[in-house]
Design an enzyme around this catalytic site. Structure first.
Site, PDB file in Angstrom:
ATOM      1  N   PHE A   5       0.698  -1.095   0.151  1.00 27.71           N
ATOM      2  CA  PHE A   5       0.007   0.068  -0.040  1.00 27.71           C
ATOM      3  C   PHE A   5       1.003   1.255  -0.028  1.00 27.71           C
ATOM      4  CE2 PHE A   5      -4.450   1.203   1.191  1.00 27.71           C
ATOM      5  CZ  PHE A   5      -5.086   0.008   0.418  1.00 27.71           C
ATOM      6  N   GLN A  21      -7.727  14.500   4.281  1.00 27.16           N
ATOM      7  CA  GLN A  21      -7.269  13.663   3.161  1.00 27.16           C
ATOM      8  C   GLN A  21      -8.219  13.403   1.892  1.00 27.16           C
ATOM      9  OE1 GLN A  21      -6.471   9.191   3.493  1.00 27.16           O
ATOM     10  NE2 GLN A  21      -4.403  10.002   3.041  1.00 27.16           N
ATOM     11  N   LEU A  79     -15.501   5.207  -3.197  1.00 27.56           N
ATOM     12  CA  LEU A  79     -13.830   5.182  -3.400  1.00 27.56           C
ATOM     13  C   LEU A  79     -13.221   3.949  -4.312  1.00 27.56           C
ATOM     14  CD1 LEU A  79     -11.500   6.115  -1.761  1.00 27.56           C
ATOM     15  CD2 LEU A  79     -11.732   3.954  -0.621  1.00 27.56           C
ATOM     16  N   GLU A  92      -6.834   1.885  -2.812  1.00 27.38           N
ATOM     17  CA  GLU A  92      -5.482   1.889  -3.156  1.00 27.38           C
ATOM     18  C   GLU A  92      -5.180   0.570  -3.365  1.00 27.38           C
ATOM     19  OE1 GLU A  92      -3.816   4.527  -0.718  1.00 27.38           O
ATOM     20  OE2 GLU A  92      -1.894   3.604  -0.795  1.00 27.38           O
TER      21      GLU A  92
HETATM   22  C1  LIG Z   1     -14.785   3.704   1.499  1.00 28.16           C
HETATM   23  C2  LIG Z   1     -13.482   3.870   2.338  1.00 28.16           C
HETATM   24  C3  LIG Z   1     -12.552   2.503   2.338  1.00 28.16           C
HETATM   25  C4  LIG Z   1     -11.747   2.881   3.331  1.00 28.16           C
HETATM   26  N1  LIG Z   1     -10.833   2.038   3.447  1.00 28.16           N
HETATM   27  C5  LIG Z   1      -9.599   1.947   4.263  1.00 28.16           C
HETATM   28  C6  LIG Z   1      -8.661   1.047   4.271  1.00 28.16           C
HETATM   29  O1  LIG Z   1      -8.503  -0.056   3.359  1.00 28.16           O
HETATM   30  N2  LIG Z   1      -7.917   0.839   5.242  1.00 28.16           N
HETATM   31  C7  LIG Z   1      -7.854   1.823   6.343  1.00 28.16           C
HETATM   32  O2  LIG Z   1      -7.129   1.725   7.298  1.00 28.16           O
HETATM   33  N3  LIG Z   1      -8.939   2.695   6.256  1.00 28.16           N
HETATM   34  C8  LIG Z   1      -9.973   2.849   5.413  1.00 28.16           C
HETATM   35  N4  LIG Z   1     -11.010   3.710   5.566  1.00 28.16           N
HETATM   36  C9  LIG Z   1     -10.873   4.695   6.630  1.00 28.16           C
HETATM   37  C10 LIG Z   1     -11.403   3.773   7.782  1.00 28.16           C
HETATM   38  O3  LIG Z   1     -12.662   2.961   7.058  1.00 28.16           O
HETATM   39  C11 LIG Z   1     -12.160   4.879   8.582  1.00 28.16           C
HETATM   40  O4  LIG Z   1     -11.460   6.007   9.001  1.00 28.16           O
HETATM   41  C12 LIG Z   1     -12.454   4.242  10.031  1.00 28.16           C
HETATM   42  O5  LIG Z   1     -13.256   3.165   9.424  1.00 28.16           O
HETATM   43  C13 LIG Z   1     -13.182   4.868  10.825  1.00 28.16           C
HETATM   44  O6  LIG Z   1     -13.557   4.294  11.784  1.00 28.16           O
HETATM   45  P1  LIG Z   1     -14.323   5.035  13.296  1.00 28.16           P
HETATM   46  O7  LIG Z   1     -14.634   3.570  14.180  1.00 28.16           O
HETATM   47  O8  LIG Z   1     -13.322   5.878  13.834  1.00 28.16           O
HETATM   48  O9  LIG Z   1     -15.613   5.593  12.909  1.00 28.16           O
HETATM   49  P2  LIG Z   1     -16.789   4.855  11.860  1.00 28.16           P
HETATM   50  O10 LIG Z   1     -16.525   3.411  11.477  1.00 28.16           O
HETATM   51  O11 LIG Z   1     -17.150   5.678  10.887  1.00 28.16           O
HETATM   52  O12 LIG Z   1     -18.116   4.548  13.059  1.00 28.16           O
HETATM   53  C14 LIG Z   1     -18.475   6.116  13.405  1.00 28.16           C
HETATM   54  C15 LIG Z   1     -19.503   5.692  14.344  1.00 28.16           C
HETATM   55  O13 LIG Z   1     -20.096   6.809  15.244  1.00 28.16           O
HETATM   56  C16 LIG Z   1     -21.408   7.110  15.181  1.00 28.16           C
HETATM   57  N5  LIG Z   1     -21.740   8.410  15.205  1.00 28.16           N
HETATM   58  C17 LIG Z   1     -21.261   9.245  14.720  1.00 28.16           C
HETATM   59  N6  LIG Z   1     -21.936  10.341  15.070  1.00 28.16           N
HETATM   60  C18 LIG Z   1     -22.573  10.261  16.239  1.00 28.16           C
HETATM   61  C19 LIG Z   1     -23.593  10.782  17.066  1.00 28.16           C
HETATM   62  N7  LIG Z   1     -24.013  12.206  17.046  1.00 28.16           N
HETATM   63  N8  LIG Z   1     -24.566   9.950  17.857  1.00 28.16           N
HETATM   64  C20 LIG Z   1     -24.011   8.622  18.117  1.00 28.16           C
HETATM   65  N9  LIG Z   1     -23.337   8.023  17.195  1.00 28.16           N
HETATM   66  C21 LIG Z   1     -22.542   8.773  16.193  1.00 28.16           C
HETATM   67  C22 LIG Z   1     -21.719   6.305  13.903  1.00 28.16           C
HETATM   68  O14 LIG Z   1     -23.214   5.912  13.700  1.00 28.16           O
HETATM   69  C23 LIG Z   1     -20.813   5.268  13.675  1.00 28.16           C
HETATM   70  O15 LIG Z   1     -21.474   4.116  14.370  1.00 28.16           O
HETATM   71  C24 LIG Z   1     -11.671   3.659   4.451  1.00 28.16           C
HETATM   72  C25 LIG Z   1     -12.831   4.690   4.265  1.00 28.16           C
HETATM   73  C26 LIG Z   1     -13.815   4.571   3.471  1.00 28.16           C
HETATM   74  C27 LIG Z   1     -14.959   5.676   3.262  1.00 28.16           C
END
Ligand SMILES: Cc1cc2nc3c(=O)[nH]c(=O)nc-3n(C[C@H](O)[C@H](O)[C@H](O)COP(=O)(O)OP(=O)(O)OC[C@H]3O[C@@H](n4cnc5c(N)ncnc54)[C@H](O)[C@@H]3O)c2cc1C
Ligand code: SF4
Ligand code: SF4
Ligand code: FES
Lengths: 603, 248
Positions: free
Chosen positions: A121, A234, A250, A253
């Protein structure tokens, strides 16, 4: 007047993506009562969409890999603005966190000797991303979800938090509404973990879902917590560009990791034209070497397509601006060419990139095994977020923690692909552990009924107005403005214009009105999310104005170079006693000697 | 730009009806885009679930012209051209509002299935060795995005409403993914036969036909599970052998 139910927990986890789930599992393992809240259904958070993989120096594929290399790669990618202690912890603990998933049932793709397979990657020196085809996030969230449901955690799904409460300087709880009935719930909690993800909905072209409205960052800011690195948004180099309805979705990569190349309309591999100094030693100087690298040749260096995302995105923008783009204002990403190199190329592509194959076939009538895709940059990830202590993930408000994309520090000026999924696991666990500890050591702070009622009226205010602003239109206008004025290429003039526009949007916001009732009302939900989007957009803009240099994801056309002096501090955003947004520079603490030495050795 | 008629079910558990909305459509649009456009321009309070818009999260399940589908993966160009598009919520689950149904039953069912229980690690460092060919089948089941479209079409649930006797195709393949997991040591066959009600499935394959992830739910999941249950509980010779073994 609306009523509310009261729930009492030791630890409240807001957000059920990878970070929130991992935090909740850890906190409950420490024997405290835990609630997990999320805006969507359980298992639908952003994490489910992650494709390429999770970065961890398991050294299953290349034995030269170890935490030190991962650590230096992360700092180099972040242009040394990272919180080095977080980068150290992350690199050291990621392998155990990934292996632990296997003990909970995850099934990663395998090496021929039966271990977890790892792929190349951008910005990672060795093949480092554990993956399951291109649906790694699904595997990760499902594993955590299925493990968590047997841990005695109370889940409140489709429930949105609208504000946090404090008392005596400490966190005391949160107010939320149920999306289905619009009923209010007050959560008393001794500690709270924000795991709410990013802010991508502030921009028009984005890979992010409706959930990414910067709720955690805004909730924390409003409660008095500091935000950091907000100028670094980003833009992923490869999002879909055609047809219009899929613009921004998306393209992993992983396509480039498997040998995909970028071409302009003259069929030129333009990535070879501009290789940054910092990476020159690590980058292939001809296509042949680049191909060998993707096929696991340990003596080859990476192809320039696998340079960091900020750089690749800018090269693509340059090609498009200078008239060498593809028909729909993108460039070409071609994986089908590998049929020149492999006999079973078509099967290989379908097996390695099944969801990309499916996505293009279904949504764009393109067979990626036979023809190139058209791609362009899309808003993807927010490096900035709540400022936390590296070891405990606690913010400057006692009892308020943050983890995952909502927190900041690990990635500095630019995140490496795969470093988010590992971030969620490593710091989700830590947040859970320390939030549980905090809850055990502290008593519940009080929340006033009046304060709760005041917040409820604020939440219901849009229903009182008639014929005001349409929340969807307002959100659209904000996205359009941010895209045009605070996007990939920034200038002082446009940023100042954005500042004006933001203030106009804020006054329009005060006049948003809603039709219908409180039951599953998308307009109402959007209007409440907008308040958060406006705060984080203001923060991004303010920090972007302040950083007068180009570094990582932040590119200023009027200051196109890196400024060594600006590389010595982070920008911190906070609310002053008058409720105004303020910014200050904070010098990055000197890096520990042993870590400095590691960086020197790896140069 | 052409305008197209969308007939969308509006209402809640109490009452409701299909309502007409005309909206502009353009090249490449999927049903979810049209719904969003209508929501933004004409019906701000329209309830609909979505997240990824790319067939990865399983949030946007609905019945489009009577067919259970993901709204984000159904292109308008795949529907009869120029004709009205009828969009209704999934029928097998209680309605909350408009296109949103109460799927919480599924979450309760999953909790009843015994969790993953791995064998002791193979290597000293606490890791296991597994080969790709041994996990291909289970990886297929793990592609499930929990859209519950299969649950929605299974007649045992949809028509006969045996929600307390039968876990449905989604959870049969979930159970299969655990039972066939190379590391798992738990035994779920007793529950599959009794409380999970695998016997109610009469292999109509309706579930497989609607699965957006193209999981061979019936052939690769349910039938092999049924065979395991039959082998254990109904095969007289095996029963005899087991009885002998137990006596030893
Ligand atoms: C299409 C795509 C592909 C990706 N591929 C990769 C990859 O291959 N490798 C990598 O490392 N990263 C990747 N990323 C980035 C990575 O997936 C995210 O940064 C990561 O999953 C975020 O995880 P998180 O647990 O922080 O939040 P999320 O998984 O986004 O969870 C956020 C949570 O918070 C909750 N929430 C938000 N606001 C509130 C509120 N006010 N009240 C209650 N609940 C709330 C939501 O409902 C959700 O449950 C990718 C992102 C995308 C969009
Ligand atoms: S094959 Fe079985 S589970 Fe699937 S729809 Fe038919 S009866 Fe239901
Ligand atoms: S098995 Fe297929 S149809 Fe059923 S829930 Fe999973 S993805 Fe949906
Ligand atoms: S929105 Fe995720 S599957 Fe349709």
């Amino acid at each position: 007047m609306a009523t509310y139910d009261i729930h009492n927990y030791d630890v409240l986890v807001i957000g059920a993506g990878g970070a929130g789930l991992r935090a909740a599992i850890e906190a409950s393992a420490q024997g405290v009562s835990v609630a997990l809240i999320c805006k969507s259904l359980l298992g639908k958070a952003h994490t489910v969409m992650a494709e390429g993989g999770v970065a961890a120096a398991l050294s299953n594929v290349d034995e030269r890999d170890n935490w030190k290399v991962h650590f230096t790669d992360t700092l180099r990618g972040g242009q040394y603005l990272n919180n080095w202690r977080m980068a150290e912890i992350h690199a050291k603990e990621a392998p155990d966190r990934v292996r632990e998933l296997e003990a909970w049932g995850a099934l990663f793709d395998r090496t021929t000797d039966g271990k977890i397979l790892q792929r190349n990657f951008g910005g990672h020196k060795y093949p480092r991303l554990a993956h399951v085809g291109d649906r790694t996030g699904l595997e990760m969230i499902r594993t955590l979800q299925d493990h968590s449901i047997h841990q005695g955690i109370d889940v409140h799904m489709e429930c949105t938090v609208t504000c946090l409460f404090k008392n005596n300087g400490r966190i005391s709880g949160a107010l939320a509404y149920g999306r289905d009935r619009g009923n209010f719930k007050l959560f008393n909690a001794k500690s709270i973990i924000l795991a709410t993800g990013g802010i991508g909905r502030a921009f028009k072209v984005t890979s992010n879902s409706w959930e990414y409205t910067g709720d955690g960052q805004a909730l924390a800011y409003d409660a008095g917590a500091e935000l950091i690195d907000m100028e670094f948004v980003q833009f992923h180099p490869t999002g879909m560009v055609w047809p219009p309805s899929v613009k921004g979705i998306l393209v992993t990569e992983g396509v480039r990791g498997e040998g995909g190349i970028l071409l302009n309309k003259q069929n030129r591999r333009f990535m070879f034209d501009d290789i940054p100094e910092l990476y020159r030693n690590q980058t292939a100087d001809n296509p042949e070497e680049g191909w060998r690298y993707t096929q696991g040749d340990k003596n080859a260096r990476r192809p320039p397509e696998l340079l960091t995302r900020d750089h690749v995105a800018r090269c693509i923008v340059r090609e498009i601006k200078e008239g060498r783009g593809s028909p729909h204002n993108g460039v070409f990403l071609d994986i089908s060419w590998i049929s020149d190199k492999l006999n079973n190329a078509e099967d290989h592509i379908r097996k390695k990139l099944p969801s990309m194959y499916h996505q293009f076939k279904k949504l764009a009538d393109i067979d990626i095994t036979k023809e190139p895709m058209e791609v362009g940059p899309t808003t993807h990830y927010c490096m900035g977020g709540v400022r936390v202590n590296a070891d405990t993930q606690m913010s400057n408000i006692p009892g308020l923690f943050a983890a995952g994309e909502a927190a900041a520090g690990l990635h500095g000026a630019n995140r490496l692909g795969g470093n988010s999924l590992s971030d969620l696991l490593v710091f989700g666990k830590r947040a859970g552990e320390y939030a549980a500890k905090f809850a055990k050591e502290n008593s519940q702070e009080n929340i006033n009924d009046e304060d709760v009622r005041a917040q409820i009226s604020k939440t219901l205010a849009p229903f009182e107005r008639t014929n005001g602003e349409n929340p969807f239109q307002l959100q659209y206008d904000l996205q359009e403005m941010m895209q045009n004025l605070v996007g990939i290429v920034r200038t002082q003039e446009e940023l100042l214009q954005a500042k004006e526009e933001l203030s106009k949007l804020r006054s329009r916001y005060r006049n948003v009105s809603i039709i219908g009732n409180r039951e599953y009302n998308a307009g109402w939900h959007t209007s409440l999310d907008l308040a958060n989007l406006l705060i984080v957009s203001q923060a991004v803009n303010m920090a972007a104005i302040e950083r007068k240099e180009s570094r990582g994801a932040h590119y200023r056309e009027d200051f196109p170079n890196k400024d060594p002096q600006s590389g010595t501090y982070n920008l911190v955003i906070y609310k002053d006693s008058n409720g105004e947004m303020q910014i200050r520079k904070e010098v990055i603490p000197e890096i520990r000697n042993d870590l400095k030495q590691i960086i020197e050795e790896m140069k | 730009m052409d305008k197209l008629l969308f007939q969308i079910w509006r209402g809640d558990a109490g009452s409701g009806a299909v309502q007409d909305y005309y909206t502009n459509v353009s090249e490449g649009m999927v049903v979810l885009d049209a719904i969003h456009q209508i929501q933004a321009e004409q019906a701000n309070d329209l309830a609909v679930r979505w997240n990824c818009k790319a067939g990865k999260c399983g949030s946007c399940s609905a019945e489009i012209n009577g067919m259970p589908k993901l709204m984000c993966m159904t292109r308008l160009s795949d529907l009869p051209s120029g004709q009205a598009v009828l969009v209704k919520p999934m029928k097998a689950f209680p309605l909350i509002k408009d296109l949103v149904t109460d799927v919480s039953w599924n979450y309760k069912v999953k909790k009843q299935i015994k969790k993953f229980k791995p064998r002791a690690p193979d290597a000293k460092d606490g890791t296991w060795r597994m080969y790709q060919e041994d996990i291909d089948r289970v990886q297929e089941f793990r592609k499930c995005i929990e859209c519950y479209l299969c649950q929605n079409v299974c007649h045992v649930l949809r028509e006969h409403e045996l929600y307390d006797k039968f876990i449905g195709p989604r959870f049969l393949i979930y159970a299969a993914s655990l039972e066939m997991h190379p590391l798992d040591t738990e035994d779920r066959l007793g529950e599959l036969k009794e409380s999970h009600g695998i016997g109610f499935c009469n292999i109509t394959k309706c579930c497989t036909k609607v699965c957006p992830e193209s999981i061979a739910i019936t052939d690769n999941g349910i039938i092999p599970l049924k065979e395991r249950v039959v082998d254990r509980y109904f095969d007289p010779l095996r029963k005899f052998v087991r009885w002998i073994l137990r006596k030893k």
